[in-house]
Write a protein that holds these residues in place. Structure first.
Motif, PDB file in Angstrom:
ATOM      1  N   ALA A 137      65.793  54.447   8.763  1.00  0.00           N
ATOM      2  CA  ALA A 137      66.453  54.080  10.024  1.00  0.00           C
ATOM      3  C   ALA A 137      67.403  55.174  10.501  1.00  0.00           C
ATOM      4  N   MET A 138      68.079  55.864   9.571  1.00  0.00           N
ATOM      5  CA  MET A 138      68.925  56.985   9.965  1.00  0.00           C
ATOM      6  C   MET A 138      68.086  58.071  10.624  1.00  0.00           C
ATOM      7  N   THR A 139      66.876  58.278  10.091  1.00  0.00           N
ATOM      8  CA  THR A 139      65.988  59.304  10.639  1.00  0.00           C
ATOM      9  C   THR A 139      65.553  58.945  12.050  1.00  0.00           C
ATOM     10  N   VAL A 140      65.195  57.674  12.274  1.00  0.00           N
ATOM     11  CA  VAL A 140      64.746  57.290  13.618  1.00  0.00           C
ATOM     12  C   VAL A 140      65.915  57.306  14.601  1.00  0.00           C
ATOM     13  N   LEU A 141      67.124  57.004  14.145  1.00  0.00           N
ATOM     14  CA  LEU A 141      68.283  57.101  15.037  1.00  0.00           C
ATOM     15  C   LEU A 141      68.533  58.549  15.450  1.00  0.00           C
ATOM     16  N   ALA A 142      68.357  59.476  14.508  1.00  0.00           N
ATOM     17  CA  ALA A 142      68.522  60.888  14.851  1.00  0.00           C
ATOM     18  C   ALA A 142      67.490  61.306  15.900  1.00  0.00           C
ATOM     19  N   ALA A 143      66.251  60.831  15.740  1.00  0.00           N
ATOM     20  CA  ALA A 143      65.198  61.174  16.695  1.00  0.00           C
ATOM     21  C   ALA A 143      65.448  60.544  18.060  1.00  0.00           C
ATOM     22  N   SER A 144      66.137  59.407  18.102  1.00  0.00           N
ATOM     23  CA  SER A 144      66.361  58.718  19.376  1.00  0.00           C
ATOM     24  C   SER A 144      67.225  59.526  20.332  1.00  0.00           C
ATOM     25  N   ALA A 145      67.982  60.492  19.814  1.00  0.00           N
ATOM     26  CA  ALA A 145      68.827  61.322  20.676  1.00  0.00           C
ATOM     27  C   ALA A 145      68.000  62.212  21.596  1.00  0.00           C
ATOM     28  N   MET A 146      66.691  62.344  21.329  1.00  0.00           N
ATOM     29  CA  MET A 146      65.812  63.160  22.167  1.00  0.00           C
ATOM     30  C   MET A 146      65.353  62.426  23.428  1.00  0.00           C
ATOM     31  N   ARG A 152      60.666  50.788  22.703  1.00  0.00           N
ATOM     32  CA  ARG A 152      60.533  50.088  21.424  1.00  0.00           C
ATOM     33  C   ARG A 152      60.720  51.096  20.295  1.00  0.00           C
ATOM     34  N   VAL A 153      61.333  50.633  19.204  1.00  0.00           N
ATOM     35  CA  VAL A 153      61.483  51.427  17.984  1.00  0.00           C
ATOM     36  C   VAL A 153      60.742  50.696  16.875  1.00  0.00           C
ATOM     37  N   SER A 253      59.572  42.282  21.879  1.00  0.00           N
ATOM     38  CA  SER A 253      59.888  42.936  20.621  1.00  0.00           C
ATOM     39  C   SER A 253      60.367  44.352  20.894  1.00  0.00           C
ATOM     40  N   VAL A 254      61.615  44.663  20.510  1.00  0.00           N
ATOM     41  CA  VAL A 254      62.177  45.982  20.816  1.00  0.00           C
ATOM     42  C   VAL A 254      62.464  46.811  19.561  1.00  0.00           C
ATOM     43  N   ILE A 255      62.657  46.155  18.424  1.00  0.00           N
ATOM     44  CA  ILE A 255      62.882  46.871  17.164  1.00  0.00           C
ATOM     45  C   ILE A 255      62.018  46.197  16.107  1.00  0.00           C
ATOM     46  N   GLU A 256      61.193  46.976  15.425  1.00  0.00           N
ATOM     47  CA  GLU A 256      60.271  46.408  14.444  1.00  0.00           C
ATOM     48  C   GLU A 256      60.355  47.157  13.118  1.00  0.00           C
ATOM     49  N   CYS A 257      60.470  46.402  12.037  1.00  0.00           N
ATOM     50  CA  CYS A 257      60.283  46.921  10.685  1.00  0.00           C
ATOM     51  C   CYS A 257      58.924  46.407  10.203  1.00  0.00           C
ATOM     52  N   ARG A 258      58.011  47.328   9.952  1.00  0.00           N
ATOM     53  CA  ARG A 258      56.653  46.977   9.553  1.00  0.00           C
ATOM     54  C   ARG A 258      56.423  47.366   8.096  1.00  0.00           C
ATOM     55  N   PHE A 259      55.452  46.708   7.480  1.00  0.00           N
ATOM     56  CA  PHE A 259      55.099  47.092   6.113  1.00  0.00           C
ATOM     57  C   PHE A 259      53.624  46.832   5.855  1.00  0.00           C
ATOM     58  N   VAL A 260      53.026  47.717   5.081  1.00  0.00           N
ATOM     59  CA  VAL A 260      51.725  47.500   4.450  1.00  0.00           C
ATOM     60  C   VAL A 260      51.934  47.832   2.980  1.00  0.00           C
ATOM     61  N   TRP A 261      51.923  46.816   2.149  1.00  0.00           N
ATOM     62  CA  TRP A 261      52.171  46.977   0.715  1.00  0.00           C
ATOM     63  C   TRP A 261      50.934  46.501  -0.027  1.00  0.00           C
ATOM     64  N   GLU A 275      50.862  56.202   2.675  1.00  0.00           N
ATOM     65  CA  GLU A 275      51.572  56.740   1.510  1.00  0.00           C
ATOM     66  C   GLU A 275      52.889  57.383   1.943  1.00  0.00           C
ATOM     67  N   GLY A 276      53.612  56.636   2.750  1.00  0.00           N
ATOM     68  CA  GLY A 276      54.896  57.125   3.214  1.00  0.00           C
ATOM     69  C   GLY A 276      55.420  56.261   4.347  1.00  0.00           C
ATOM     70  N   TYR A 277      56.083  56.887   5.291  1.00  0.00           N
ATOM     71  CA  TYR A 277      56.795  56.177   6.349  1.00  0.00           C
ATOM     72  C   TYR A 277      56.423  56.780   7.699  1.00  0.00           C
ATOM     73  N   LEU A 278      56.142  55.902   8.657  1.00  0.00           N
ATOM     74  CA  LEU A 278      55.810  56.321  10.009  1.00  0.00           C
ATOM     75  C   LEU A 278      56.834  55.707  10.951  1.00  0.00           C
ATOM     76  N   LEU A 279      57.596  56.555  11.627  1.00  0.00           N
ATOM     77  CA  LEU A 279      58.666  56.123  12.515  1.00  0.00           C
ATOM     78  C   LEU A 279      58.258  56.481  13.937  1.00  0.00           C
ATOM     79  N   GLU A 280      58.288  55.505  14.832  1.00  0.00           N
ATOM     80  CA  GLU A 280      57.829  55.737  16.193  1.00  0.00           C
ATOM     81  C   GLU A 280      58.838  55.201  17.201  1.00  0.00           C
TER      82      GLU A 280
END
Length: 344
Positions: A137-146, A152-153, A253-261, A275-280
């Motif tokens: 979430a810190m990473t996506v917040l940093a990207a949001s400054a662009m 939607r996040v 829906s404006v903020i979503e935490c998704r998972f595939v486990w 095999e990791g994290y996808l932030l959009e």
């Protein structure tokens, strides 16, 4: 530099990764350790973490640990002990934790208020992090400054979990049950409570008022009997999940935490994994950030969970009293690690 004194609270998978991350760290020193299991009392913390002894013995004496006058406790218990948490905070000792439900009212408004009051009495801070929830979430917040507009996040964790040997956790998530078992949906939702806190923290950081938080999930069933070494699954039993925790604003829906486990890859449905994290970020411009390990290795989940909390210790020690989240702190980063002398 004067090192910050840290007590490690339990040495499970995440706790041992935290110990290994702190030993040799230029800014941190492990001075004590709380042992939940009686058989760990008296043993050297380095030995418990799978490294060379460091001259610090684990104990179950809370008073003795607080008498060490640590700057911070790295709290990584399997389940929270609110009496312990309150005692630590009101003694003036800060806490970093990977139990993200402590970031807000995940355990109830009464618990949050109780811990916030303990922070005020002790002049201490409580900070919850991890990789997801937490650092992603810190990473996506940093990207949001662009962006000039955000529609939607979304944050996705997509992993094969078979390399993480934790049968107790998987069974609690409903893995091994029949997909039609009426208890299964509630079990997986209960294990996603921390993501609901992540939604609230992101909404606060992005100044969005939420109407509600919704949860949906579907189950994947094993196609064959499988022995993973640390646990067994039978054909037809739950072997994986795909789900969404969604923050709703004005019916959307404006903020979503998704998972595939997934526990292995032989299941139906057989969803692909990143095999990791996808932030959009959908907006102007649209932004995609992918967090994946280099090479063919997988992320060590214990390390990526522990270190965002450990690396935040200097900022948390310097923070004002109260429950603080990543939007409240100076940006957490791997300070000192480029010049670290590894003593492990």
């Amino acid at each position: 530099m004067k090192k910050l004194r840290v007590v490690q609270w339990t040495t499970g998978k995440t706790g041992t990764a935290a110990v290994r991350g702190m030993v040799g760290h230029p800014a941190l020193e492990v001075v004590g350790c709380y042992a939940y299991s009686p058989d760990k009392v008296g043993r050297d913390v380095g030995t418990l973490a799978g490294i060379e002894p460091i001259g610090v013995a684990a104990t179950d004496d809370v008073g003795a640990l607080l008498a060490l006058e640590p700057d911070c406790v790295a709290y990584m218990a399997y389940r929270p002990d609110f009496d312990h948490l309150e005692r630590i905070l009101e003694s003036g000792v800060n806490i970093v934790t990977t139990m993200y439900m402590l970031a807000g009212p995940g355990y109830g408004e009464d618990v949050r208020d109780r811990l916030a009051a303990a922070c005020e009495r002790g002049g201490s801070s409580l900070y919850a992090s991890g990789v997801y929830p937490g650092h992603a979430a810190m990473t996506v917040l940093a990207a949001s400054a662009m962006c000039s507009r955000i529609d939607r996040v979304s944050l996705l964790e997509s992993l094969d979990m078979s390399g993480y040997e934790n049968e107790k956790m998987f069974r609690a998530m409903s893995i091994g049950l029949d997909p039609d078992d009426p208890a299964a949906p509630g079990m997986i939702e209960a294990n996603c409570g921390s993501f609901k806190e992540q939604i609230r923290v992101l909404a606060r950081a992005l100044a969005v008022d939420l109407d509600e938080i919704r949860f949906t999930a579907e189950f994947g069933a094993a196609n064959a009997d499988t022995d993973f070494g640390f646990m067994k699954l039978e054909k037809g039993q739950i072997a994986g999940f795909k789900g969404v925790i969604a923050g709703i604003h004005a019916g959307r829906s404006v903020i979503e935490c998704r998972f595939v486990w997934k526990l292995g890859h032989d299941m139906t449905p057989n969803w692909p994994v990143e095999e990791g994290y996808l932030l959009e970020i959908e907006g102007v411009p649209g932004v995609r950030v992918r967090l994946q390990p280099l090479g063919t290795a997988r992320f060590d989940g214990a390390v990526t969970t522990a270190m965002p909390a450990i690396n935040a210790i200097p900022q948390v020690v310097a923070a004002p009293p109260g429950i603080v989240n990543h939007a409240d702190l100076p940006f957490v980063k791997g300070t000192h690690l480029l010049t670290r002398v590894d003593e492990r």
